[in-house]
Design an enzyme around this catalytic site. Structure first.
Site, PDB file in Angstrom:
ATOM      1  N   HIS A  26       0.830  -1.203   0.000  1.00 54.66           N
ATOM      2  CA  HIS A  26       0.000   0.000   0.000  1.00 54.66           C
ATOM      3  C   HIS A  26       0.866   1.256   0.000  1.00 54.66           C
ATOM      4  CE1 HIS A  26       0.055  -1.392   4.370  1.00 54.66           C
ATOM      5  NE2 HIS A  26       0.677  -0.222   4.449  1.00 54.66           N
ATOM      6  N   ARG A  30      -1.671  11.516   3.737  1.00 59.18           N
ATOM      7  CA  ARG A  30      -2.536  12.210   4.705  1.00 59.18           C
ATOM      8  C   ARG A  30      -3.620  13.006   3.982  1.00 59.18           C
ATOM      9  NH1 ARG A  30       2.935  12.716   5.986  1.00 59.18           N
ATOM     10  NH2 ARG A  30       3.496  11.380   7.747  1.00 59.18           N
ATOM     11  N   GLU A  77      -3.632   3.792   1.778  1.00 59.69           N
ATOM     12  CA  GLU A  77      -3.920   3.955   3.204  1.00 59.69           C
ATOM     13  C   GLU A  77      -4.010   5.448   3.469  1.00 59.69           C
ATOM     14  OE1 GLU A  77      -1.993   3.413   7.666  1.00 59.69           O
ATOM     15  OE2 GLU A  77      -1.148   2.220   6.037  1.00 59.69           O
ATOM     16  N   HIS A  95       2.124  11.673  -8.872  1.00 55.93           N
ATOM     17  CA  HIS A  95       0.724  11.252  -8.984  1.00 55.93           C
ATOM     18  C   HIS A  95       0.579   9.772  -8.634  1.00 55.93           C
ATOM     19  CE1 HIS A  95       2.304  10.461 -13.180  1.00 55.93           C
ATOM     20  NE2 HIS A  95       1.769   9.282 -12.900  1.00 55.93           N
ATOM     21  N   GLU A 143      -3.456  10.052 -12.436  1.00 56.15           N
ATOM     22  CA  GLU A 143      -3.440   9.836 -13.877  1.00 56.15           C
ATOM     23  C   GLU A 143      -4.401   8.690 -14.173  1.00 56.15           C
ATOM     24  OE1 GLU A 143      -0.406   8.775 -17.584  1.00 56.15           O
ATOM     25  OE2 GLU A 143       0.350   8.664 -15.522  1.00 56.15           O
ATOM     26  N   GLN A 156       0.134   2.822 -10.421  1.00 54.09           N
ATOM     27  CA  GLN A 156       1.392   3.586 -10.333  1.00 54.09           C
ATOM     28  C   GLN A 156       1.423   4.481  -9.111  1.00 54.09           C
ATOM     29  OE1 GLN A 156       1.879   6.201 -13.687  1.00 54.09           O
ATOM     30  NE2 GLN A 156       1.994   4.556 -15.182  1.00 54.09           N
ATOM     31  N   GLN A 225       4.612   7.328   2.507  1.00 55.39           N
ATOM     32  CA  GLN A 225       5.507   6.203   2.191  1.00 55.39           C
ATOM     33  C   GLN A 225       4.791   5.116   1.397  1.00 55.39           C
ATOM     34  OE1 GLN A 225       5.533   6.051   6.253  1.00 55.39           O
ATOM     35  NE2 GLN A 225       4.393   4.152   6.511  1.00 55.39           N
TER      36      GLN A 225
END
Length: 292
Positions: A26, A30, A77, A95, A143, A156, A225
């Site tokens: 994942h 935020r 997440e 993106h 995208e 992506q 991350q």
């Protein structure tokens, strides 16, 4: 034995990432209003809300969304920190991407439901791929890529880097990824490399973009991350540590269990400061089942 620290690691250490059972799990970022983003992703993008939890003692909530089970598919997440309604996305994050069989229809849906279209659907410059760009309520860019049926529509995560060859070396050696596609566009002054654990059409890839002459980007405080599964966080961390000494980066969390959760992880920054968390595969599955 004092000199042992200076001995180069044997070649077997670097074989581990290639043998390991890895996949992108994942991406964490935020948002300023969790329910608003969940509504946008489920109603407009067609994602499913996979799990949601509130941690009042730490003043945050999070939600996992995607196009399939977290046991097999990539997810986003979303993290909501109590009382924080907006974040700085920065210039380094690029993106996310969603593959769809009809970009034109998806853009119509986005527009009808109040989403912002930043690039109308159509072929890419000098190519045949049909794409569009839209923004979610927090300003994250997605995208939209026209493709046939795919097992992984959430396809992506694009990040900008200051030295593409250095980044490729890091992700290949430290994380066992391979370059599945590389495109240089001198007329537009950029080069991209797609890295992952399977072909681009079958899985989620990390798209690294190098813009000629740009060596640094602001990170902001919105994107956090990516998480990747591993069968052994301790062996994996050892490899990452050696690669960091060679090309740069930083271990931010030594391998071990998270207090209270017992999921074993290790975390580190790449040479550009982008964060990755490696998560024990068995522990991750236990966590999924305990949340469901």
């Amino acid at each position: 034995m004092a000199e042992a620290a200076h001995v180069a690691p044997n070649a077997e250490v670097f074989e581990w990432p290639k043998k390991d059972n890895r996949r992108l799990l994942h991406v964490v970022y935020r948002v300023g209003d969790l329910e608003r983003t969940i509504k946008f992703y489920t109603e407009i993008f067609g994602m499913k809300l996979l799990r949601q939890r509130d941690i009042p003692e730490e003043k945050y909530s999070n939600a996992f969304l995607g196009f399939g089970s977290e046991e097999t598919n990539f997810a986003v997440e979303l993290t909501y920190n109590y009382g924080v309604s907006s974040y700085d996305i920065g210039a380094g994050f690029g993106h996310f991407a969603i593959a769809t069989q009809d970009v034109y229809k998806l853009v119509e849906d986005v527009r009808a439901k109040g989403g912002e279209v930043t690039r109308e659907p159509g072929p890419v410059k000098g190519g045949k791929s049909v794409i569009a760009f839209v923004k979610d309520p927090d300003g994250y860019v997605f995208e939209l890529i026209q493709r046939g049926p795919t097992p992984e529509p959430l396809c992506q995560v694009m990040l900008r880097v200051g030295d593409l060859e250095r980044s490729i070396k890091f992700y290949e050696k430290a994380l066992g990824m391979r370059v599945v596609k590389k495109v240089d566009r001198p007329e537009y002054k950029y080069t991209i490399a797609m890295l992952g654990y399977a072909e681009e059409q079958e899985t989620t890839v990390l798209e690294l973009t190098y813009n000629y002459g740009v060596t640094e980007y602001t990170k902001g405080n919105a994107y956090a991350q990516v998480a990747i599964g591993t069968d052994d966080v301790y062996k994996s961390a050892e490899v990452v540590n050696h690669v960091i000494q060679e090309v740069g980066g930083k271990i931010t969390r030594q391998p071990g269990p998270i207090p209270g959760l017992n999921t074993k992880i290790t975390a580190f920054l790449d040479p550009d400061g982008w964060k990755t968390v490696l998560v024990d595969n068995e522990d991750f599955l236990k966590e999924l089942h305990s949340d469901s």
